[in-house]
Design a protein around this motif. Structure first.
Motif, PDB file in Angstrom:
ATOM      1  N   SER A   1      -0.994   3.931   6.697  1.00 33.08           N
ATOM      2  CA  SER A   1      -0.501   2.761   5.954  1.00 33.08           C
ATOM      3  C   SER A   1      -0.152   1.626   6.905  1.00 33.08           C
ATOM      4  CB  SER A   1       0.704   3.133   5.087  1.00 33.08           C
ATOM      5  OG  SER A   1       1.761   3.662   5.860  1.00 33.08           O
TER       6      SER A   1
ATOM      7  N   THR B   1       0.834  -1.203   0.000  1.00 31.57           N
ATOM      8  CA  THR B   1       0.000   0.000   0.000  1.00 31.57           C
ATOM      9  C   THR B   1       0.867   1.250   0.000  1.00 31.57           C
ATOM     10  OG1 THR B   1      -1.837   1.180   1.066  1.00 31.57           O
ATOM     11  CG2 THR B   1      -0.245   0.133   2.537  1.00 31.57           C
TER      12      THR B   1
ATOM     13  N   THR C   1       3.534   5.719   3.461  1.00 34.72           N
ATOM     14  CA  THR C   1       2.642   6.878   3.357  1.00 34.72           C
ATOM     15  C   THR C   1       3.362   7.995   2.621  1.00 34.72           C
ATOM     16  OG1 THR C   1       1.413   6.362   5.372  1.00 34.72           O
ATOM     17  CG2 THR C   1       1.443   8.657   4.688  1.00 34.72           C
TER      18      THR C   1
ATOM     19  N   VAL D   1       4.900  -0.911   2.158  1.00 36.00           N
ATOM     20  CA  VAL D   1       3.831  -0.296   2.958  1.00 36.00           C
ATOM     21  C   VAL D   1       4.347   1.060   3.404  1.00 36.00           C
ATOM     22  CG1 VAL D   1       2.518  -0.414   5.115  1.00 36.00           C
ATOM     23  CG2 VAL D   1       2.798  -2.475   3.717  1.00 36.00           C
TER      24      VAL D   1
END
Length: 422
Positions: free
Chosen positions: A148, A107, A163, A161
């Protein structure tokens, strides 16, 4: 060979709708999510209207445990986890409690700040010598990568993962970054999106800058007026949009629903040179960002059916239209249709690009163009460049093939992405 990337899941937490069905109906019908804000009135803000997603604690418990919600005070993480998990479920993906994480999925989920109300609570408790009462999740709620980290843990993600954070460009940037990671073969699937906290501690600085409207405190739904001659500033708001994007081959192999394809995108900065400043875009960089996104997507400007603009209802709206016209070399009746979701939901700040991208993809998937609210008095500097009929004020049932979405943020940063019907 670059991988083809498609969108297989969507999630949305918006001031005018939570969940895809509610949000789709709202944007089709031009329903406003802007309301009077009693807290902003109490605090004597100039702008006393806002857009905030509304849901109950019972609803939150579908995504968080009761223990997780204890001492929880980070609205942006709430919105982002709900939107992200909904997108994951919408993509037909399961959540498995395996010993190993899902190495193929990651992500990139952006935000401007995290848990600003938790920060305020922490400051007061520390000053009152109550540090031990902050709770064990104070750090997770207030670190920028909190969103995240929560999503990575709930979904068991084993790829990147992280942000990202680039002001109002954050959401569009996260999609471009995830797209490039899959395109390069570094991940098969990425959950991308962004979120923004609600409330006066997020919005106060903008009110102090006098970039928020103060003329519609008694008529909230009329307050957000992109492309209008009577636009007087943006309406502060919040929310989150999320997408599951994945390699086409992987999506086809598992029989996934495909909303649209991502053809390309671009991110750049105006360097705060020329007419660019900390708070104003450099027109040359905006135009280059758009042109380079089309080059990356390998499309010609004439192929664009519609644009979802940044268009905040400030004095910069006409400048944005000028930049679109120059970048595409299209104007008058030849200009694509253009709309701004901010007319319905206000400016979701770091959540804006992703919330607006979800709306953009829904238009492609369902075949419509949502209406612009509050611009019956179009800005004359805009209609000098593009025909009024290209700024639809009513719902249009129309099949569209290619739509371009752009966002421009403080710090003179730009993002542009090209979506296509699959």
């Amino acid at each position: 060979m670059k991988k083809r990337v498609v969108i297989t899941g969507l999630g949305i937490v918006s001031p005018n709708g939570i969940g895809l069905d509610s949000f789709t109906q709202a944007i089709k019908n031009g329903i406003s999510g802007i309301k009077h804000d009693t807290e902003l009135e109490r605090l004597k803000f100039s702008c006393q209207i806002s857009g905030k997603p509304e849901f109950s604690t019972e609803f939150s418990l579908q995504y968080f445990t009761d223990l997780e919600l204890r001492n929880f005070n980070a609205t942006g993480i709430l919105y982002g986890v709900i939107a992200g998990m909904d997108a994951w479920q919408d993509a037909g993906l399961s959540i498995e409690n395996n010993l190993e994480p899902d190495w193929d999925s990651g992500t990139i989920f952006g935000t401007g700040t995290s848990g600003i109300d938790k920060f305020r609570e922490s400051i007061y408790k520390i000053d009152d010598l109550q540090t031990r009462r902050l709770g064990s999740t104070a750090v997770a709620q207030t670190m920028n990568s909190g969103i995240s980290a929560y999503l990575g843990g709930k979904l068991g993600l084993g790829n990147q993962v992280t942000t990202n954070s680039s002001a109002c460009t954050t959401g569009t940037e996260s999609i471009v970054m995830g797209f490039e990671r899959i395109q390069q073969g570094k991940a098969k699937r990425m959950l991308v999106g962004s979120t923004s906290d609600s409330g006066p501690y997020i919005w106060g600085g903008f009110d102090a800058m006098k970039v928020c409207t103060f003329k519609h405190n008694d008529s909230p739904e009329n307050g957000s007026r992109p492309m209008s001659a009577s636009a007087s500033g943006f309406v502060p708001s919040s929310g989150s949009g999320a997408m599951v994007i994945e390699e086409l081959e992987t999506a086809l192999a598992r029989g996934a629903k495909i909303y649209a394809e991502i053809l390309g995108g671009n991110l750049n900065s105006g360097g705060q040179r020329g007419d660019g400043t900390m708070t104003a875009p450099n027109g040359a960089a905006v135009q280059k960002c758009i042109k380079d996104a089309l080059l990356d997507a390998e499309i010609h400007p004439s192929e664009i059916d519609a644009i979802n603009g940044h268009l905040t209802a400030t004095a910069k709206d006409a400048f944005e239209i000028e930049n679109w016209c120059k970048a595409l070399n299209r104007s008058g009746t030849d200009f694509p249709y253009i709309n701004s979701l901010k007319s319905q939901v206000g400016h979701c700040l770091s959540g804006a690009g992703s919330v607006e991208s979800v709306a953009t993809v829904l238009q492609i998937h369902h075949g419509f163009i949502f209406p612009n609210r509050n611009c019956d008095d179009l800005n004359e500097d805009i209609v000098k460049r593009i025909a009024p009929e290209k700024i639809p004020q009513v719902f249009m049932n129309k099949q569209i093939n290619i739509v371009v979405k752009a966002s421009f943020g403080f710090g003179d940063v730009n993002g542009c992405i090209v979506f296509k019907k699959y």
